[in-house]
Motif scaffolding. Sequence first.
Motif, PDB file in Angstrom:
ATOM      1  N   ALA A   8      46.857  38.380  54.391  1.00  0.00           N
ATOM      2  CA  ALA A   8      47.209  37.122  53.722  1.00  0.00           C
ATOM      3  C   ALA A   8      47.781  37.393  52.332  1.00  0.00           C
ATOM      4  CB  ALA A   8      45.986  36.224  53.630  1.00  0.00           C
ATOM      5  N   ALA A   9      47.211  38.350  51.623  1.00  0.00           N
ATOM      6  CA  ALA A   9      47.714  38.681  50.286  1.00  0.00           C
ATOM      7  C   ALA A   9      49.113  39.267  50.369  1.00  0.00           C
ATOM      8  CB  ALA A   9      46.763  39.657  49.594  1.00  0.00           C
ATOM      9  N   LEU A  10      49.358  40.154  51.323  1.00  0.00           N
ATOM     10  CA  LEU A  10      50.685  40.731  51.480  1.00  0.00           C
ATOM     11  C   LEU A  10      51.697  39.670  51.895  1.00  0.00           C
ATOM     12  CD1 LEU A  10      49.838  44.122  53.190  1.00  0.00           C
ATOM     13  CD2 LEU A  10      50.695  43.775  50.870  1.00  0.00           C
ATOM     14  N   SER A  11      51.281  38.758  52.750  1.00  0.00           N
ATOM     15  CA  SER A  11      52.165  37.667  53.154  1.00  0.00           C
ATOM     16  C   SER A  11      52.483  36.762  51.965  1.00  0.00           C
ATOM     17  CB  SER A  11      51.507  36.864  54.267  1.00  0.00           C
ATOM     18  OG  SER A  11      52.310  35.775  54.634  1.00  0.00           O
ATOM     19  N   PHE A  12      51.512  36.555  51.109  1.00  0.00           N
ATOM     20  CA  PHE A  12      51.702  35.712  49.931  1.00  0.00           C
ATOM     21  C   PHE A  12      52.765  36.292  49.008  1.00  0.00           C
ATOM     22  CE2 PHE A  12      50.535  34.415  45.587  1.00  0.00           C
ATOM     23  CZ  PHE A  12      50.657  33.041  45.721  1.00  0.00           C
ATOM     24  N   VAL A  13      52.814  37.627  48.880  1.00  0.00           N
ATOM     25  CA  VAL A  13      53.814  38.263  48.020  1.00  0.00           C
ATOM     26  C   VAL A  13      55.060  38.645  48.811  1.00  0.00           C
ATOM     27  CG1 VAL A  13      52.178  39.052  46.274  1.00  0.00           C
ATOM     28  CG2 VAL A  13      52.710  40.517  48.214  1.00  0.00           C
ATOM     29  N   ASP A  14      55.178  38.116  50.034  1.00  0.00           N
ATOM     30  CA  ASP A  14      56.373  38.265  50.878  1.00  0.00           C
ATOM     31  C   ASP A  14      56.645  39.719  51.273  1.00  0.00           C
ATOM     32  OD1 ASP A  14      58.390  37.084  52.341  1.00  0.00           O
ATOM     33  OD2 ASP A  14      59.883  37.393  50.774  1.00  0.00           O
ATOM     34  N   ILE A  15      55.594  40.403  51.712  1.00  0.00           N
ATOM     35  CA  ILE A  15      55.731  41.754  52.254  1.00  0.00           C
ATOM     36  C   ILE A  15      55.335  41.685  53.721  1.00  0.00           C
ATOM     37  CG2 ILE A  15      54.878  44.114  52.172  1.00  0.00           C
ATOM     38  CD1 ILE A  15      54.379  43.743  49.204  1.00  0.00           C
ATOM     39  N   SER A  16      56.217  42.182  54.585  1.00  0.00           N
ATOM     40  CA  SER A  16      55.930  42.145  56.020  1.00  0.00           C
ATOM     41  C   SER A  16      55.630  43.548  56.535  1.00  0.00           C
ATOM     42  CB  SER A  16      57.125  41.563  56.785  1.00  0.00           C
ATOM     43  OG  SER A  16      58.215  42.457  56.720  1.00  0.00           O
ATOM     44  N   ALA A  17      55.149  43.620  57.750  1.00  0.00           N
ATOM     45  CA  ALA A  17      54.870  44.906  58.374  1.00  0.00           C
ATOM     46  C   ALA A  17      56.156  45.704  58.554  1.00  0.00           C
ATOM     47  CB  ALA A  17      54.182  44.694  59.717  1.00  0.00           C
ATOM     48  N   ALA A  18      57.247  45.032  58.869  1.00  0.00           N
ATOM     49  CA  ALA A  18      58.541  45.708  59.023  1.00  0.00           C
ATOM     50  C   ALA A  18      58.981  46.334  57.700  1.00  0.00           C
ATOM     51  CB  ALA A  18      59.580  44.727  59.531  1.00  0.00           C
ATOM     52  N   ASP A  19      58.715  45.659  56.591  1.00  0.00           N
ATOM     53  CA  ASP A  19      59.058  46.214  55.277  1.00  0.00           C
ATOM     54  C   ASP A  19      58.263  47.489  55.002  1.00  0.00           C
ATOM     55  OD1 ASP A  19      60.752  44.065  54.833  1.00  0.00           O
ATOM     56  OD2 ASP A  19      59.230  42.928  53.704  1.00  0.00           O
ATOM     57  N   LEU A  20      56.977  47.452  55.291  1.00  0.00           N
ATOM     58  CA  LEU A  20      56.136  48.625  55.067  1.00  0.00           C
ATOM     59  C   LEU A  20      56.555  49.784  55.966  1.00  0.00           C
ATOM     60  CD1 LEU A  20      52.618  46.974  54.682  1.00  0.00           C
ATOM     61  CD2 LEU A  20      54.078  47.921  52.896  1.00  0.00           C
ATOM     62  N   LEU A  21      56.883  49.485  57.218  1.00  0.00           N
ATOM     63  CA  LEU A  21      57.343  50.532  58.121  1.00  0.00           C
ATOM     64  C   LEU A  21      58.657  51.133  57.643  1.00  0.00           C
ATOM     65  CD1 LEU A  21      56.535  49.042  61.637  1.00  0.00           C
ATOM     66  CD2 LEU A  21      55.443  50.985  60.531  1.00  0.00           C
ATOM     67  N   ALA A  22      59.570  50.291  57.159  1.00  0.00           N
ATOM     68  CA  ALA A  22      60.862  50.773  56.674  1.00  0.00           C
ATOM     69  C   ALA A  22      60.681  51.690  55.470  1.00  0.00           C
ATOM     70  CB  ALA A  22      61.760  49.594  56.323  1.00  0.00           C
ATOM     71  N   LYS A  23      59.767  51.338  54.587  1.00  0.00           N
ATOM     72  CA  LYS A  23      59.507  52.189  53.417  1.00  0.00           C
ATOM     73  C   LYS A  23      58.909  53.532  53.837  1.00  0.00           C
ATOM     74  CE  LYS A  23      59.087  48.595  50.027  1.00  0.00           C
ATOM     75  NZ  LYS A  23      59.439  48.757  48.642  1.00  0.00           N
ATOM     76  N   ALA A  24      58.192  53.565  54.946  1.00  0.00           N
ATOM     77  CA  ALA A  24      57.615  54.806  55.463  1.00  0.00           C
ATOM     78  C   ALA A  24      58.609  55.566  56.329  1.00  0.00           C
ATOM     79  CB  ALA A  24      56.352  54.498  56.268  1.00  0.00           C
ATOM     80  N   GLY A  25      59.782  54.981  56.556  1.00  0.00           N
ATOM     81  CA  GLY A  25      60.797  55.649  57.364  1.00  0.00           C
ATOM     82  C   GLY A  25      60.568  55.517  58.858  1.00  0.00           C
ATOM     83  N   LEU A  26      59.873  54.478  59.267  1.00  0.00           N
ATOM     84  CA  LEU A  26      59.567  54.254  60.674  1.00  0.00           C
ATOM     85  C   LEU A  26      60.175  52.946  61.154  1.00  0.00           C
ATOM     86  CD1 LEU A  26      55.798  55.213  60.613  1.00  0.00           C
ATOM     87  CD2 LEU A  26      57.632  56.577  61.572  1.00  0.00           C
ATOM     88  N   THR A  27      60.331  52.863  62.464  1.00  0.00           N
ATOM     89  CA  THR A  27      60.728  51.611  63.099  1.00  0.00           C
ATOM     90  C   THR A  27      59.611  51.200  64.038  1.00  0.00           C
ATOM     91  OG1 THR A  27      61.800  52.716  64.950  1.00  0.00           O
ATOM     92  CG2 THR A  27      63.171  52.260  63.027  1.00  0.00           C
ATOM     93  N   PRO A  28      59.549  49.939  64.406  1.00  0.00           N
ATOM     94  CA  PRO A  28      58.510  49.534  65.364  1.00  0.00           C
ATOM     95  C   PRO A  28      58.590  50.312  66.678  1.00  0.00           C
ATOM     96  CG  PRO A  28      59.443  47.600  64.318  1.00  0.00           C
ATOM     97  CD  PRO A  28      60.269  48.776  63.876  1.00  0.00           C
ATOM     98  N   GLN A  29      59.805  50.641  67.118  1.00  0.00           N
ATOM     99  CA  GLN A  29      59.960  51.414  68.357  1.00  0.00           C
ATOM    100  C   GLN A  29      59.389  52.817  68.198  1.00  0.00           C
ATOM    101  OE1 GLN A  29      62.574  49.833  66.841  1.00  0.00           O
ATOM    102  NE2 GLN A  29      62.717  48.066  68.201  1.00  0.00           N
TER     103      GLN A  29
END
Length: 68
Positions: A8-29
């Motif tokens: 909820a806190a991450l959603s409040f500051v507009d950070i998504s799971a896709a954003d975190l994965l992209a910063k780690a150099g990963l894709t959902p696939q």
Amino acid sequence: MASLICGAALSFVDISAADLLAKAGLTPQRVVELVQEAFAWALPNMLLGSMIIVPLWCVAYMLRPPRG
């Protein structure tokens, strides 16, 4: 509960799971591929270990002194 609050806190500051994965150099696939690879590695090892542990546990259970 902690995961819900953190999400909820991450959603409040507009950070998504896709954003975190992209910063780690990963894709959902790629994450799905990694999970599948981990499962493919772990399953045979778990089966091999259980072929030793389960019979030993059964023998130890049968040799326990009776209760009460």
